[in-house]
Write a protein that holds these residues in place. Structure first.
Motif, short mmCIF file in Angstrom:
data_model
loop_
_atom_site.label_atom_id
_atom_site.label_comp_id
_atom_site.label_asym_id
_atom_site.label_seq_id
_atom_site.Cartn_x
_atom_site.Cartn_y
_atom_site.Cartn_z
N LEU A 15 -32.32 31.86 7.50
CA LEU A 15 -32.54 31.56 6.07
C LEU A 15 -31.22 31.52 5.30
N GLY A 38 -29.73 28.41 3.26
CA GLY A 38 -29.21 28.49 1.90
C GLY A 38 -28.05 27.55 1.65
N HIS A 87 -37.08 26.70 -1.53
CA HIS A 87 -37.45 28.04 -2.00
C HIS A 87 -38.83 28.43 -1.47
N ARG A 130 -38.61 29.27 2.20
CA ARG A 130 -38.01 30.59 2.39
C ARG A 130 -39.04 31.69 2.14
#
Length: 182
Positions: free
Chosen positions: A87, A91, A108, A111
Protein backbone atom coordinates in the motif's frame (compact mmCIF):
# COMPACT_ATOMS: atom_id res chain seq x y z
CA UNK A 1 -10.70 -9.11 -2.08
CA UNK A 2 -14.10 -9.76 -3.59
CA UNK A 3 -14.95 -6.07 -3.23
CA UNK A 4 -11.86 -5.14 -5.22
CA UNK A 5 -12.47 -7.76 -7.93
CA UNK A 6 -16.05 -6.60 -8.54
CA UNK A 7 -14.83 -3.46 -10.30
CA UNK A 8 -12.35 -5.25 -12.56
CA UNK A 9 -12.85 -6.24 -16.20
CA UNK A 10 -14.03 -9.90 -16.47
CA UNK A 11 -10.73 -11.18 -17.95
CA UNK A 12 -8.64 -9.63 -15.19
CA UNK A 13 -11.10 -10.83 -12.54
CA UNK A 14 -10.87 -14.40 -13.94
CA UNK A 15 -7.05 -14.33 -13.87
CA UNK A 16 -7.08 -12.98 -10.31
CA UNK A 17 -9.56 -15.71 -9.30
CA UNK A 18 -7.28 -18.41 -10.72
CA UNK A 19 -4.32 -16.90 -8.88
CA UNK A 20 -6.20 -16.99 -5.58
CA UNK A 21 -7.54 -20.51 -6.22
CA UNK A 22 -4.04 -21.78 -6.92
CA UNK A 23 -2.47 -20.20 -3.83
CA UNK A 24 -0.16 -22.57 -1.97
CA UNK A 25 -1.12 -23.12 1.65
CA UNK A 26 1.37 -22.37 4.39
CA UNK A 27 2.65 -25.16 6.64
CA UNK A 28 0.59 -25.80 9.77
CA UNK A 29 3.43 -24.79 12.10
CA UNK A 30 3.39 -21.28 10.54
CA UNK A 31 -0.34 -20.60 10.97
CA UNK A 32 -1.20 -22.61 14.10
CA UNK A 33 0.23 -20.08 16.62
CA UNK A 34 -2.57 -17.63 15.69
CA UNK A 35 -5.06 -20.00 17.35
CA UNK A 36 -3.59 -19.13 20.77
CA UNK A 37 -5.64 -15.90 20.69
CA UNK A 38 -8.90 -17.88 20.75
CA UNK A 39 -10.72 -18.56 24.03
CA UNK A 40 -9.63 -21.78 25.72
CA UNK A 41 -11.97 -24.65 24.91
CA UNK A 42 -13.55 -23.00 21.85
CA UNK A 43 -11.99 -25.55 19.50
CA UNK A 44 -11.65 -29.26 20.24
CA UNK A 45 -9.72 -29.95 17.03
CA UNK A 46 -8.51 -28.39 13.79
CA UNK A 47 -7.41 -30.26 10.67
CA UNK A 48 -3.81 -29.39 9.87
CA UNK A 49 -4.34 -29.55 6.10
CA UNK A 50 -6.42 -26.59 4.85
CA UNK A 51 -9.30 -27.14 2.47
CA UNK A 52 -8.88 -23.67 0.94
CA UNK A 53 -6.04 -21.18 0.56
CA UNK A 54 -5.89 -17.70 -0.90
CA UNK A 55 -3.63 -14.66 -0.98
CA UNK A 56 -4.18 -13.55 2.63
CA UNK A 57 -4.85 -16.78 4.49
CA UNK A 58 -6.19 -20.30 4.50
CA UNK A 59 -9.18 -22.19 5.87
CA UNK A 60 -9.15 -25.37 7.94
CA UNK A 61 -11.98 -27.62 9.09
CA UNK A 62 -12.43 -27.74 12.84
CA UNK A 63 -14.72 -28.90 15.60
CA UNK A 64 -15.89 -26.78 18.51
CA UNK A 65 -15.76 -27.99 22.08
CA UNK A 66 -19.48 -28.84 21.82
CA UNK A 67 -19.03 -30.85 18.62
CA UNK A 68 -20.16 -28.37 15.95
CA UNK A 69 -18.21 -28.42 12.65
CA UNK A 70 -16.60 -25.06 11.87
CA UNK A 71 -14.42 -23.36 9.30
CA UNK A 72 -11.28 -21.80 10.82
CA UNK A 73 -9.88 -19.01 8.64
CA UNK A 74 -6.34 -17.97 9.58
CA UNK A 75 -4.49 -15.00 8.10
CA UNK A 76 -0.90 -15.72 7.13
CA UNK A 77 1.83 -14.49 9.46
CA UNK A 78 3.48 -11.37 8.05
CA UNK A 79 0.61 -10.61 5.65
CA UNK A 80 -0.18 -7.31 7.41
CA UNK A 81 3.37 -6.04 6.96
CA UNK A 82 3.51 -7.19 3.33
CA UNK A 83 0.21 -5.54 2.45
CA UNK A 84 1.14 -2.31 4.24
CA UNK A 85 4.38 -2.21 2.23
CA UNK A 86 2.40 -2.77 -0.97
CA UNK A 87 0.00 0.00 0.00
CA UNK A 88 2.92 2.35 0.65
CA UNK A 89 4.13 1.59 -2.88
CA UNK A 90 0.61 2.18 -4.17
CA UNK A 91 0.77 5.58 -2.47
CA UNK A 92 3.36 6.63 -5.05
CA UNK A 93 0.52 6.60 -7.60
CA UNK A 94 -1.49 9.20 -5.68
CA UNK A 95 0.07 12.22 -7.40
CA UNK A 96 -0.27 10.86 -10.96
CA UNK A 97 -3.78 9.60 -10.10
CA UNK A 98 -4.80 13.17 -9.29
CA UNK A 99 -4.57 13.84 -13.02
CA UNK A 100 -7.34 11.33 -13.76
CA UNK A 101 -10.81 12.23 -12.53
CA UNK A 102 -11.92 9.87 -9.75
CA UNK A 103 -8.67 7.88 -9.68
CA UNK A 104 -7.50 9.25 -6.31
CA UNK A 105 -10.87 8.38 -4.77
CA UNK A 106 -10.66 4.89 -6.27
CA UNK A 107 -7.13 4.41 -4.87
CA UNK A 108 -8.29 5.56 -1.44
CA UNK A 109 -11.23 3.13 -1.58
CA UNK A 110 -8.92 0.31 -2.66
CA UNK A 111 -6.58 1.05 0.25
CA UNK A 112 -9.45 1.07 2.77
CA UNK A 113 -10.93 -2.16 1.38
CA UNK A 114 -7.57 -3.93 1.53
CA UNK A 115 -6.91 -2.75 5.09
CA UNK A 116 -10.32 -4.07 6.15
CA UNK A 117 -9.29 -7.50 4.79
CA UNK A 118 -6.56 -7.62 7.46
CA UNK A 119 -8.99 -7.74 10.38
CA UNK A 120 -11.21 -10.79 10.48
CA UNK A 121 -13.38 -9.15 13.15
CA UNK A 122 -14.53 -6.81 10.36
CA UNK A 123 -15.32 -9.82 8.16
CA UNK A 124 -17.34 -11.38 11.01
CA UNK A 125 -19.32 -8.16 11.45
CA UNK A 126 -20.02 -8.02 7.69
CA UNK A 127 -21.20 -11.65 7.73
CA UNK A 128 -23.60 -10.91 10.59
CA UNK A 129 -25.04 -7.88 8.75
CA UNK A 130 -25.31 -9.83 5.50
CA UNK A 131 -27.16 -12.68 7.25
CA UNK A 132 -29.69 -10.20 8.64
CA UNK A 133 -30.13 -8.56 5.25
CA UNK A 134 -30.70 -11.92 3.57
CA UNK A 135 -33.35 -13.19 5.98
CA UNK A 136 -36.12 -12.68 3.38
CA UNK A 137 -34.32 -15.30 1.25
CA UNK A 138 -33.95 -18.37 3.50
CA UNK A 139 -32.31 -20.46 0.76
CA UNK A 140 -29.31 -18.12 0.81
CA UNK A 141 -27.10 -18.95 3.78
CA UNK A 142 -24.27 -16.97 5.29
CA UNK A 143 -21.86 -18.85 7.55
CA UNK A 144 -22.56 -17.60 11.06
CA UNK A 145 -19.43 -16.33 12.82
CA UNK A 146 -18.72 -18.17 16.07
CA UNK A 147 -15.72 -16.09 17.20
CA UNK A 148 -13.25 -13.71 15.58
CA UNK A 149 -9.90 -12.20 16.42
CA UNK A 150 -7.87 -9.95 14.16
CA UNK A 151 -6.17 -12.97 12.52
CA UNK A 152 -8.63 -15.86 13.07
CA UNK A 153 -12.28 -16.27 12.12
CA UNK A 154 -14.18 -19.31 13.36
CA UNK A 155 -17.52 -19.70 11.61
CA UNK A 156 -20.20 -22.23 10.92
CA UNK A 157 -19.05 -24.72 8.28
CA UNK A 158 -21.36 -24.65 5.27
CA UNK A 159 -20.76 -27.27 2.62
CA UNK A 160 -21.54 -26.23 -0.92
CA UNK A 161 -21.58 -27.58 -4.46
CA UNK A 162 -18.32 -25.81 -5.37
CA UNK A 163 -16.42 -27.31 -2.43
CA UNK A 164 -14.53 -29.60 -4.80
CA UNK A 165 -12.96 -26.64 -6.63
CA UNK A 166 -11.47 -25.30 -3.39
CA UNK A 167 -10.21 -28.60 -1.98
CA UNK A 168 -6.45 -28.68 -1.65
CA UNK A 169 -6.07 -32.18 -0.30
CA UNK A 170 -8.58 -34.99 0.09
CA UNK A 171 -6.75 -36.42 3.11
CA UNK A 172 -8.31 -35.69 6.50
CA UNK A 173 -5.86 -37.78 8.49
CA UNK A 174 -3.88 -34.95 10.07
CA UNK A 175 -5.87 -33.37 12.88
CA UNK A 176 -4.52 -31.31 15.76
CA UNK A 177 -6.27 -31.65 19.09
CA UNK A 178 -6.61 -28.40 20.95
CA UNK A 179 -5.36 -28.34 24.56
CA UNK A 180 -8.11 -28.59 27.13
CA UNK A 181 -8.80 -25.59 29.34
CA UNK A 182 -8.21 -27.65 32.51
Amino acid sequence: MALVADGMPPGMRDRLGRLFAEAEPRPWNEVEPALAALPAGLLASVEEVPFAAASLGQVHRGMTGDGAPVAVKILYPGIREALLADLANLGTLTAPAALVEGAATMLHGLREALLAELDLRVEAAHARRMAVGLTPWPRIRVAAPVHATERVLVSELLEGPDRKSTRLNSSHSSVSRMPSSA
